[in-house]
Each structure stands twice: as C-alpha cells, then as structure tokens.
Design a protein around this motif. Structure first.
Motif, PDB file in Angstrom:
ATOM      1  N   CYS A 126     -53.322 -29.139 -22.786  1.00  0.00           N
ATOM      2  CA  CYS A 126     -54.568 -28.931 -22.063  1.00  0.00           C
ATOM      3  C   CYS A 126     -55.614 -29.882 -22.612  1.00  0.00           C
ATOM      4  N   GLN A 127     -56.614 -30.148 -21.785  1.00  0.00           N
ATOM      5  CA  GLN A 127     -57.714 -30.998 -22.215  1.00  0.00           C
ATOM      6  C   GLN A 127     -58.932 -30.145 -22.509  1.00  0.00           C
ATOM      7  N   PHE A 128     -59.740 -30.613 -23.451  1.00  0.00           N
ATOM      8  CA  PHE A 128     -60.985 -29.950 -23.802  1.00  0.00           C
ATOM      9  C   PHE A 128     -61.932 -31.000 -24.345  1.00  0.00           C
ATOM     10  N   SER A 129     -63.156 -30.580 -24.556  1.00  0.00           N
ATOM     11  CA  SER A 129     -64.168 -31.456 -25.121  1.00  0.00           C
ATOM     12  C   SER A 129     -64.881 -30.706 -26.229  1.00  0.00           C
ATOM     13  N   ILE A 130     -65.387 -31.415 -27.201  1.00  0.00           N
ATOM     14  CA  ILE A 130     -66.178 -30.792 -28.255  1.00  0.00           C
ATOM     15  C   ILE A 130     -67.609 -31.268 -28.069  1.00  0.00           C
ATOM     16  N   GLY A 131     -68.506 -30.320 -27.803  1.00  0.00           N
ATOM     17  CA  GLY A 131     -69.898 -30.648 -27.536  1.00  0.00           C
ATOM     18  C   GLY A 131     -70.837 -29.948 -28.492  1.00  0.00           C
ATOM     19  N   PRO A 132     -72.102 -29.949 -28.177  1.00  0.00           N
ATOM     20  CA  PRO A 132     -73.115 -29.351 -29.056  1.00  0.00           C
ATOM     21  C   PRO A 132     -72.917 -27.858 -29.325  1.00  0.00           C
ATOM     22  N   VAL A 133     -72.286 -27.145 -28.372  1.00  0.00           N
ATOM     23  CA  VAL A 133     -72.086 -25.701 -28.553  1.00  0.00           C
ATOM     24  C   VAL A 133     -70.677 -25.362 -29.025  1.00  0.00           C
ATOM     25  N   GLY A 134     -69.860 -26.390 -29.264  1.00  0.00           N
ATOM     26  CA  GLY A 134     -68.497 -26.148 -29.726  1.00  0.00           C
ATOM     27  C   GLY A 134     -67.477 -26.633 -28.715  1.00  0.00           C
ATOM     28  N   VAL A 135     -66.356 -25.938 -28.604  1.00  0.00           N
ATOM     29  CA  VAL A 135     -65.291 -26.324 -27.670  1.00  0.00           C
ATOM     30  C   VAL A 135     -65.736 -26.009 -26.248  1.00  0.00           C
ATOM     31  N   GLU A 136     -65.606 -26.988 -25.366  1.00  0.00           N
ATOM     32  CA  GLU A 136     -66.055 -26.873 -23.974  1.00  0.00           C
ATOM     33  C   GLU A 136     -64.954 -27.327 -23.024  1.00  0.00           C
ATOM     34  N   ASP A 137     -65.157 -27.047 -21.741  1.00  0.00           N
ATOM     35  CA  ASP A 137     -64.254 -27.574 -20.716  1.00  0.00           C
ATOM     36  C   ASP A 137     -64.309 -29.101 -20.768  1.00  0.00           C
ATOM     37  N   ALA A 144     -43.281 -25.113 -42.722  1.00  0.00           N
ATOM     38  CA  ALA A 144     -44.139 -23.987 -43.092  1.00  0.00           C
ATOM     39  C   ALA A 144     -44.914 -23.439 -41.900  1.00  0.00           C
ATOM     40  N   SER A 145     -44.895 -24.157 -40.787  1.00  0.00           N
ATOM     41  CA  SER A 145     -45.715 -23.781 -39.626  1.00  0.00           C
ATOM     42  C   SER A 145     -44.914 -22.979 -38.618  1.00  0.00           C
ATOM     43  N   THR A 146     -45.576 -22.003 -38.028  1.00  0.00           N
ATOM     44  CA  THR A 146     -44.959 -21.241 -36.947  1.00  0.00           C
ATOM     45  C   THR A 146     -45.160 -21.958 -35.624  1.00  0.00           C
ATOM     46  N   THR A 147     -46.382 -22.361 -35.348  1.00  0.00           N
ATOM     47  CA  THR A 147     -46.699 -23.088 -34.122  1.00  0.00           C
ATOM     48  C   THR A 147     -47.332 -24.410 -34.500  1.00  0.00           C
ATOM     49  N   ARG A 148     -46.841 -25.482 -33.904  1.00  0.00           N
ATOM     50  CA  ARG A 148     -47.396 -26.808 -34.194  1.00  0.00           C
ATOM     51  C   ARG A 148     -48.077 -27.359 -32.952  1.00  0.00           C
ATOM     52  N   LEU A 149     -49.269 -27.886 -33.173  1.00  0.00           N
ATOM     53  CA  LEU A 149     -50.070 -28.487 -32.112  1.00  0.00           C
ATOM     54  C   LEU A 149     -50.319 -29.937 -32.462  1.00  0.00           C
ATOM     55  N   ARG A 150     -50.346 -30.766 -31.453  1.00  0.00           N
ATOM     56  CA  ARG A 150     -50.700 -32.172 -31.652  1.00  0.00           C
ATOM     57  C   ARG A 150     -52.013 -32.408 -30.918  1.00  0.00           C
ATOM     58  N   LEU A 151     -53.000 -32.917 -31.625  1.00  0.00           N
ATOM     59  CA  LEU A 151     -54.299 -33.227 -31.038  1.00  0.00           C
ATOM     60  C   LEU A 151     -54.432 -34.739 -30.922  1.00  0.00           C
ATOM     61  N   ARG A 152     -54.895 -35.206 -29.770  1.00  0.00           N
ATOM     62  CA  ARG A 152     -55.101 -36.642 -29.619  1.00  0.00           C
ATOM     63  C   ARG A 152     -56.292 -36.909 -28.700  1.00  0.00           C
ATOM     64  N   LYS A 153     -56.820 -38.091 -28.821  1.00  0.00           N
ATOM     65  CA  LYS A 153     -57.981 -38.477 -28.041  1.00  0.00           C
ATOM     66  C   LYS A 153     -57.568 -38.764 -26.609  1.00  0.00           C
ATOM     67  N   ALA A 154     -58.391 -38.346 -25.681  1.00  0.00           N
ATOM     68  CA  ALA A 154     -58.193 -38.662 -24.269  1.00  0.00           C
ATOM     69  C   ALA A 154     -59.356 -39.573 -23.846  1.00  0.00           C
ATOM     70  N   ARG A 155     -59.621 -39.640 -22.571  1.00  0.00           N
ATOM     71  CA  ARG A 155     -60.690 -40.494 -22.053  1.00  0.00           C
ATOM     72  C   ARG A 155     -62.061 -39.921 -22.400  1.00  0.00           C
ATOM     73  N   GLY A 156     -62.965 -40.775 -22.822  1.00  0.00           N
ATOM     74  CA  GLY A 156     -64.337 -40.352 -23.124  1.00  0.00           C
ATOM     75  C   GLY A 156     -64.389 -39.410 -24.312  1.00  0.00           C
ATOM     76  N   ASP A 157     -65.091 -38.287 -24.127  1.00  0.00           N
ATOM     77  CA  ASP A 157     -65.227 -37.295 -25.194  1.00  0.00           C
ATOM     78  C   ASP A 157     -64.121 -36.242 -25.161  1.00  0.00           C
ATOM     79  N   ASN A 158     -63.190 -36.376 -24.241  1.00  0.00           N
ATOM     80  CA  ASN A 158     -62.129 -35.378 -24.101  1.00  0.00           C
ATOM     81  C   ASN A 158     -61.036 -35.556 -25.151  1.00  0.00           C
ATOM     82  N   ARG A 159     -60.382 -34.442 -25.440  1.00  0.00           N
ATOM     83  CA  ARG A 159     -59.246 -34.409 -26.355  1.00  0.00           C
ATOM     84  C   ARG A 159     -58.102 -33.670 -25.668  1.00  0.00           C
TER      85      ARG A 159
END
Length: 97
Positions: free
Chosen positions: A83-94, A53-68
C-alpha cells in the motif's frame, strides 16, 4: 554477529513478556553480484538473524513525491500485498496525488 543475536533474543523476550510490538529495522545495500536485472537487487546488512527473529517483515521504499510504499513480503498471517502512504505534518496520511 553476537550483538544481533542478543538484540533479537531480548526484543523477542520483551514482546512476549509485555505484549508489545517490537520494531526492528535493517538497512539494505545494493547487491553487487551482477544480478542487477533481478526484481530486488538489495540485500540486508544485518543478514538473516533479524529476518529469523521477525514474525512479519515489511519492506518500505520511496515512491513518487512524498509517497512511500509498504510491502508485506513475509508473514504467517498476512497475504503479500502493498500500500502507499505519505508522512505529513500530522503523521501517516493517505498518499498524495
């Protein structure tokens, strides 16, 4: 199951009718078939109905520390990448160092 098929059909219809993105999530579990040496030893609980049912599939997984890590692994318009990202107090961050 029938419930997954209904959700899939209704979400696709909603996306097309209202021009919105629909995000479906699917939990994964370890695949205990003895192939633990495989690169990806997980399997989706929801089976292939959600995948079809999906057009684009993404896999999310934990990386080191607070990164995903977000990995594009099935898309007709995007190349496989991650790509890596972090979720912080303001939302999605570098990602954090």
């Amino acid at each position: 199951s029938d419930t997954e098929a209904v959700v899939s059909t209704q979400s696709t219809r909603m996306a097309e009718e209202f021009g919105v993105a629909v995000v479906l999530t699917n939990q994964v579990v370890a695949n205990p078939d003895g192939m633990s040496f495989a690169k990806d030893s997980t399997k989706p609980i929801g089976g292939n109905i959600i995948a079809h049912a999906s057009t684009t599939r993404l896999r999310l997984r934990k990386a080191r520390g607070d990164n995903r890590i977000c990995q594009v692994f099935d898309s007709p318009t995007l190349a496989e990448s991650e790509c890596q990202f972090s979720i912080g107090p303001v939302g999605v961050e570098d990602p954090k160092d």
